[in-house]
Write a protein that holds these residues in place. Sequence first.
Motif, PDB file in Angstrom:
ATOM      1  N   SER A 161      37.742  45.346  47.583  1.00  0.00           N
ATOM      2  CA  SER A 161      36.278  45.827  47.582  1.00  0.00           C
ATOM      3  C   SER A 161      36.063  46.166  48.733  1.00  0.00           C
ATOM      4  CB  SER A 161      36.424  44.411  47.187  1.00  0.00           C
ATOM      5  OG  SER A 161      35.888  43.545  46.030  1.00  0.00           O
ATOM      6  N   LEU A 208      36.381  43.590  41.072  1.00  0.00           N
ATOM      7  CA  LEU A 208      35.630  42.473  40.530  1.00  0.00           C
ATOM      8  C   LEU A 208      34.347  42.282  39.749  1.00  0.00           C
ATOM      9  CD1 LEU A 208      35.458  40.484  44.083  1.00  0.00           C
ATOM     10  CD2 LEU A 208      37.085  39.818  42.835  1.00  0.00           C
ATOM     11  N   THR A 246      31.723  36.746  41.743  1.00  0.00           N
ATOM     12  CA  THR A 246      32.269  37.474  41.297  1.00  0.00           C
ATOM     13  C   THR A 246      32.806  37.491  40.185  1.00  0.00           C
ATOM     14  OG1 THR A 246      33.410  36.307  43.557  1.00  0.00           O
ATOM     15  CG2 THR A 246      32.035  37.599  44.288  1.00  0.00           C
TER      16      THR A 246
END
Length: 754
Positions: free
Chosen positions: A39, A58, A102
Amino acid sequence: MLDTLRKIVQEVSAARDLQTALSIIVRRVRKAMNTDVCSVYLMDPRQERYVLMNTLGLNASAIGHVSLAPSEGLVGYVGQREEPLNLDDAPVHPRYRYLPETGEERYHSFLGVPIIHQRHALGVLVVQQKVKRRFDEGEEAFLVTIAAQLAAVLAHAQVSGSLQVTPGGQRSMVRFDGLPAAPGVAIGRARVIMPPADLDSVQERECDSIEEEKLVFLAALRAVREDIRAVGQKLANRVSAQEQALFEAYLQMLDEESLGAEVLKHIEEGQWAQGALAFVVKRHVKYLEKVEDSYLRERAADIRDLGRRVLAYLQAGGDVQREYEDNTLLVGEELSPTLLGEVPREKLAGLISVKGSSNSHLAILARAMGIPTVMGLSDLPYAKLDGQQLILDGYRGQVISNPDDTLLRQYERFIEEERALTEALEAEAGLPCVTRDGHRVPLMLNTGLTADHARALAYGAEGVGLYRTEVQFMLAERFPSEMEQVKLYREQLSAFSPREVTMRTLDIGGDKPLPYFPIEEENPCLGWRGIRFTLDHPEVFLSQVRAMLRASEGLDNLRILLPMISSVREVEEARALIRRAWVELRQGEGLQINKPLVGAMIEVPAALFQIPALAERVDYLSVGSNDLTQYLLAVDRDNPRVARLYSGYHPAVLHALARIAADAHACRLPVSICGELAGDPAGAVLLLGMGYQNLSMNLASLPRVKAAIRRVTVAQSRELLEKALGCASTDQVVGHLGVFMSELGLGWLSGPKG
């Protein structure tokens, strides 16, 4: 891993926009590190929060919606600490914050690294895994390297406006640090000057007239063909028939049925000639570089060379007289001095050059003309700045893109104050440079060009403290002849007569190479430069000294200065050559020339400890504080990555300068100083306290320094010096100077605050 890293960097650099780059990062990093999640969180300066901008692993619905303050969660913790965080069980960390949007609750391992550009955290790059394990050192190093590459991409995206963390938000303000090349501040619009014949810099553009573009292109093709034929004919008697055939191969590549036909096809589709040429050439080059056949791979270089040759003609032939708007900031990879003659002076506000240093030809001219300039901006995405409003800070060596209204108003006020200050200082320019308690401090001029003598004298310059003779050598195409030098030196000596003119013998090498005498060295600043070069080439040294002596006949205001002195032997050898030249001119040609005073520059730390021995061999000392500071601090002042460490206010530098002055006084030897510190009002006050007998500086600094000295006493300067010498850091010294200047009402003489 290195190959993987290289491929990722290449893909990211070639990405068409920021979102594509972020997508490449998360996909490639997750695959390379075999993790469950990768991420990217970016800092939104308006919210002051790290926003999830892209992820693989996520929940995709969280992108753009989930954010963390610097005080929240592990991501905020990484950004706050500005160092990696490697955990085998993230949920047990005290800073862990559960974000249900998430879906990260199933991941335990966490590795986060900050994305930092010029000491500012722009974001955080994170990888996560379900299993509990600590990422090894190699994985951590890999992610740190990726983050460093991503930092440059993000900084460029901020400038271009493609980095919008908050949709519809304004562009983020970005500061780029470079080298202060010429003092002053400017606000204006960027006018980007692209390098000539650079295929990569050609932009796509539709043409107004297809037929005109075709004619222009065909004319350029013919011109390059003629050039190649001419070269082939010149070399016909010096190369074999096989090598001669290479010119025919070049001509065939240029044939209208080959590359030329493809370019014409793209022009017919509406592309302008330069863009069509660049597209075709780069496509062929890209293809050929990938083939396995070594012969064909080498042809890529041939096609690239031909493309550049044709492009050069297109750019020269299609050059239209550029129009410049008011407050133009010229921006380029490596601006040339010739541009200064092209832009009307009243429209030129400043210069910004990615390459170059404070000693380049451009910087020297900019200082002489009073044009604020910043150079050495290695991270500046200059090609994306055209038309943007920028702030140029030539005092700090900064360029600020997308400035907010508050900062813009601050700089606008400063520019107005500086304009008013200039007018006020001009009014007292003719007054003597004397302290409030009657101590006279001669101010001298640093120059290397045909200076504005009238203006310098009007400002109260009492002579030339440093005439850089190498400037004439650098601007020439060969070593100037003795008589060419005589003419130039005579102009300087006559203009300032009877005031003294100190001429430094040729100081080349290091950061001042000669185009016709290249010196290849691994460490040029510690190499064959200054007096070392001229003593090894006595023919160059003698020619120059004879020219100086000839030029001084009947004026007797010449002083000769020897640069880069590190031993008494160098002084002895140089003085012997000077005496030889003097005797030859007096006895051989009957010229009536008095012996000039000869001095040594103190700029090498070794000379600092030899002043008593030097005092027996020279008539005066002149401190070159710029190089002395550079050598004492082991900082290349022309390297933008470490230039912030360079400061004449470093305690070690101040102690060295104070010792030089004390030792020179003990030996009853006159001592002056001619570096940047002397041209700074606060620095000049410190040097006054040390006992330097005259200060030499650029023309633009003279009025400010005079104003400062006229408003203090020697006792005050010594008190300030005592405080400065007691400081442990540069910041402490600068703090004391700021308070002192403000209390005396001299704060208005300094550059921009904050």
